[in-house]
Design a protein around this motif. Sequence first.
Motif, PDB file in Angstrom:
ATOM      1  N   UNK A  28      -4.066 -11.767   2.933  1.00 58.67           N
ATOM      2  CA  UNK A  28      -2.953 -11.068   2.321  1.00 58.67           C
ATOM      3  C   UNK A  28      -3.025 -11.249   0.818  1.00 58.67           C
ATOM      4  N   UNK A  59       6.551   8.651  -6.204  1.00 55.73           N
ATOM      5  CA  UNK A  59       6.904   9.618  -5.155  1.00 55.73           C
ATOM      6  C   UNK A  59       6.416  11.037  -5.454  1.00 55.73           C
ATOM      7  N   UNK A  70       2.650   6.761  -3.216  1.00 55.01           N
ATOM      8  CA  UNK A  70       3.222   5.893  -2.182  1.00 55.01           C
ATOM      9  C   UNK A  70       2.752   6.336  -0.796  1.00 55.01           C
ATOM     10  N   UNK A  71       2.593   7.649  -0.587  1.00 56.10           N
ATOM     11  CA  UNK A  71       2.040   8.126   0.694  1.00 56.10           C
ATOM     12  C   UNK A  71       0.656   7.527   0.912  1.00 56.10           C
ATOM     13  N   UNK A  74       0.637   3.474   1.296  1.00 54.38           N
ATOM     14  CA  UNK A  74       1.265   3.005   2.538  1.00 54.38           C
ATOM     15  C   UNK A  74       0.394   3.301   3.751  1.00 54.38           C
ATOM     16  N   UNK A  75      -0.445   4.307   3.654  1.00 55.16           N
ATOM     17  CA  UNK A  75      -1.394   4.552   4.756  1.00 55.16           C
ATOM     18  C   UNK A  75      -2.319   3.347   4.957  1.00 55.16           C
ATOM     19  N   UNK A  76      -2.512   2.579   3.891  1.00 54.29           N
ATOM     20  CA  UNK A  76      -3.366   1.381   3.995  1.00 54.29           C
ATOM     21  C   UNK A  76      -2.534   0.108   4.166  1.00 54.29           C
ATOM     22  N   UNK A  77      -1.270   0.268   4.454  1.00 59.00           N
ATOM     23  CA  UNK A  77      -0.425  -0.901   4.724  1.00 59.00           C
ATOM     24  C   UNK A  77       0.069  -1.621   3.480  1.00 59.00           C
ATOM     25  N   UNK A  78       0.069  -0.929   2.340  1.00 57.86           N
ATOM     26  CA  UNK A  78       0.486  -1.576   1.092  1.00 57.86           C
ATOM     27  C   UNK A  78       1.948  -1.238   0.785  1.00 57.86           C
ATOM     28  N   UNK A  79       2.743  -2.277   0.597  1.00 55.72           N
ATOM     29  CA  UNK A  79       4.150  -2.105   0.230  1.00 55.72           C
ATOM     30  C   UNK A  79       4.273  -2.117  -1.290  1.00 55.72           C
ATOM     31  N   UNK A  94       1.839  -5.323  -2.521  1.00 58.38           N
ATOM     32  CA  UNK A  94       1.465  -6.371  -1.564  1.00 58.38           C
ATOM     33  C   UNK A  94       1.005  -5.760  -0.253  1.00 58.38           C
ATOM     34  N   UNK A  95       0.055  -6.446   0.365  1.00 58.80           N
ATOM     35  CA  UNK A  95      -0.458  -5.927   1.631  1.00 58.80           C
ATOM     36  C   UNK A  95      -1.769  -6.590   1.999  1.00 58.80           C
ATOM     37  N   UNK A  96      -2.520  -5.980   2.937  1.00 57.06           N
ATOM     38  CA  UNK A  96      -3.798  -6.562   3.347  1.00 57.06           C
ATOM     39  C   UNK A  96      -4.703  -6.757   2.132  1.00 57.06           C
ATOM     40  N   UNK A 362       2.748 -14.550  -1.895  1.00 56.75           N
ATOM     41  CA  UNK A 362       3.844 -13.817  -2.533  1.00 56.75           C
ATOM     42  C   UNK A 362       4.765 -14.766  -3.300  1.00 56.75           C
TER      43      UNK A 362
ATOM     44  N   UNK B 283       7.584   6.053   2.071  1.00 51.45           N
ATOM     45  CA  UNK B 283       7.145   7.279   2.757  1.00 51.45           C
ATOM     46  C   UNK B 283       7.451   7.224   4.255  1.00 51.45           C
ATOM     47  N   UNK B 352       0.381   5.378   9.506  1.00 46.54           N
ATOM     48  CA  UNK B 352       1.081   4.664   8.432  1.00 46.54           C
ATOM     49  C   UNK B 352       1.873   3.499   9.013  1.00 46.54           C
ATOM     50  N   UNK B 355      -0.376   0.631  10.073  1.00 49.08           N
ATOM     51  CA  UNK B 355      -0.844  -0.167   8.926  1.00 49.08           C
ATOM     52  C   UNK B 355       0.281  -1.027   8.356  1.00 49.08           C
ATOM     53  N   UNK B 356       1.467  -0.438   8.240  1.00 49.91           N
ATOM     54  CA  UNK B 356       2.584  -1.174   7.633  1.00 49.91           C
ATOM     55  C   UNK B 356       3.051  -2.313   8.543  1.00 49.91           C
ATOM     56  N   UNK B 359       0.590  -5.013   8.265  1.00 50.73           N
ATOM     57  CA  UNK B 359       0.766  -5.636   6.952  1.00 50.73           C
ATOM     58  C   UNK B 359       1.936  -6.615   6.960  1.00 50.73           C
ATOM     59  N   UNK B 362       0.792  -9.702   8.601  1.00 53.97           N
ATOM     60  CA  UNK B 362      -0.074 -10.495   7.699  1.00 53.97           C
ATOM     61  C   UNK B 362       0.764 -11.257   6.679  1.00 53.97           C
TER      62      UNK B 362
END
Lengths: 417, 423
Positions: A28, A59, A70-71, A74-79, A94-96, A362, B283, B352, B355-356, B359, B362
């Motif tokens: 992470x 956005x 953001x679209x 977030x597809x890659x799990x990132x906040x 933050x994310x993987x 974090x 999103x 999405x 993945x979220x 995440x 994690x």
Amino acid sequence: MIAASTDRSTTIAGGLRIVRPPRPSRDYAVATLIWHVPPDIVWTSEPMFPSLALEALLRSANGPGQCSAVDRVEQDGVYLSVARTHFSCQLEVRGPRHSIPAAIAELAAVFAVADVSEAAAAAARRIVAEDIDRHARDMAVLARYALIRAFTDDNSPLGAYPEGTRELVEDVNVAAIGRTIRAMAGEFPMTAVCSDQDVAEMCTVSFAAPTPAPAATAGRCLIRHPVPSLVRVRGGSGSSRGCKVAWGFLAEAADLEDLVAAEVLIDALGGSWYSRWQRLLREELALTYGTATETITFRHRGRNYVLGTVALTVAPSAVDEVAVHLTEQSRCLTESGLSDGEWRDSSIRLLRAAALHARSARAHVQWTAHLLEGGIDVEFGAVREQALRMPDPEVLARRSARLLEPAVIAIAEGEDE
Amino acid sequence: VTQLTHITIGKAQGVLIQEPGVPLVTTHLRVATGGRDDPPGQAGLAHVVEHMMFSGTRQGIGGIGQGLERGEHARIIEAGGGFVNATTSADSTCYVHAVIPEFLGTVLDLERARFAATAFTDEGMAADKAIVLRERFQRTRGRSFGDATERLLAAVYTDGNGYGHLPVGDQDGVSRITVADCYGFFSQHYHDAATSLVIIGDFDQAAVTEHASRLLDAFPEAAADGAVDSQSGDTGLIRTTTREEIPGSGRSQVFIAQPMPPLGSADFALAEMGAVALAHGASSLLQRRLIGERGVAQAAKANVVARHRSASMGVLQIAPSQGTTAEEVIAELDRVMCEVVMVGLHEIDRERARSMYASSWLAEDDSLISRAASLGESLQVHGGIDSYQCHLDLIAALGPEQFDRGVRFWHQPDRRAEVVYLP
């Protein structure tokens, strides 16, 4: 130029400084991008709204398939989280771990284009309006602002919500957002706090900006005199039934050691279960569930300041009694200060408690960002560690006595029961 | 490189995870009792007992010397720069520490001292009852919309299943509690079959295994009828739609609570995934549709706020935008949810959410304190930690039908509790 301190590595690249606290990496990662903006930019003739601008930029549909940043991330799990204080606008990513460098690159790309749509601007206005509504009914925030206004003046930008008012926000158009984005891309100094090396390197590549113009020469001190000893504000309709009482001080710091003295003082008063006021107000008198402390250090117009508060939630029926106790305690503190044992105990506690920030990537990044968001020298971390390691009660007492001239009690009262 | 050790003392379980290089050790001691076990008329008893566990001991550390004084446990930990806390939920009470590695032995000694030689006193009880009521105030009326969860619990859990009240307790219930009640509760619910311990950090595996075993040995053997109740089902749950309106709240806010699957069931993870798909991230479906496209809301959240062994509760929280009424935002929410339930999640939204959700897991795993809590929950609910360790595989394997099932838990228009705050 590389500047090293004992617990973090720092790189300076033009107007960007990158700080990487050490922690064994798992899967992470976190990066916090901090734009150091002056506290009054919302209140100028050409106002800027950095958090609104960021929300809108993130956005806006501006890439392949008309997706927004953001679209895509977030597809890659990132906040992504945007936060605004009086001294900075922050974007937490933050994310993987494997996804974060690409997300940083993505963000840099949309910054470079700075293309904001009307629809995204409208959504951003709603999101900031929610933040304003929430803050307007939060007694802790109202008490803090009242406390700051007592030290500055009623119109101080530090004593109001940093992104302005609902009315101001509703008037922000796409042109103003574009102006803000361009300023953030080159005008304001920036700090990136990164949880690991890969992320730090991507921040360097993506956000290294020209060195911003040097800050103006020192302005006049923020603090006004005389300062009232007690101020009261009342929450509006729909606020909670609880009252918040905040005791604290806002003072100019002569040097970085003053900032450490303030932190130790606040901790000794309310920072732990055995702190002085926690014992009195919770354990002995049961007037509150507990005390909460905050020490904020910041640099403004060439001067260093520190804001220290001990705050507590109390029922309306107990608020006057709490105010009496705090007034008496404040008087005792001014006359007698803390004991040598209290200074030493809190210094050691704060030093050892630094390990707690390593509980997660974090938390570590957030703590470092908190230290640096006010634009204080990056060496503050090392100075702090050294001062806590070898506390001198006499020096701490002398420094804190200066900071405590005076202290203020601010009471934010909610709706009647 | 982490090393994992399981220990079992009687029916108590422990998991020790050695993680070299981390300057911190966390301990999570979990007892499978909470607000659900509060006797009728004594809402808050489990919570008061949790507070009383800091009120002193009959014997000193290692059973030697005088007992610890009230608050001394926390004083010792905090003097070492450590973190100490305890929480009471409906199904569990957790005692948490995070300290520098040199203090781990002290933590385990202190834990053993308070669980083996508990000392509840009238004086400590009076102080703790007053503090618990202050805590209740701070968590409920002390903040905006702070009483929403209490109202929703009462509406969703309609029968006397123990879930219809806040574990923090209430004024009447707490005021009736006596020292004898605390001892009775402690001896009935604090036993080996209900207890688990997780330790994560950099420590000497052999020494800590022995130390942790001594701590778990402090918990007596469960009585024949003391096994932890793990029944699940939806008895005592809301069967219709209810609405409570609270005028004079300054601004509108809509809370909609719906029953969710039991913690530990396969469906529970799907319901959590549904929440992520709907409202986690800018999103997400509801944020995009309600805030962005339709402009009727300025905030939208979805969370499983009550994680219960027999039936959980999920809450949607929507802040209408200026000029939009609560009624209008609920209607728009229902339109969006009907559409999603009928058509199913689009592949982009599904991936999405996948993945979220991964995440989020994690992030939890990266935090020592959260990971210890999750492992403790897994020990309590599943009797082991396999489900925790396989969670990412489970997320990766979810198919489209499972995503759609997860979202459907969040749209039960005929069976939900609405609490609507009006300006």
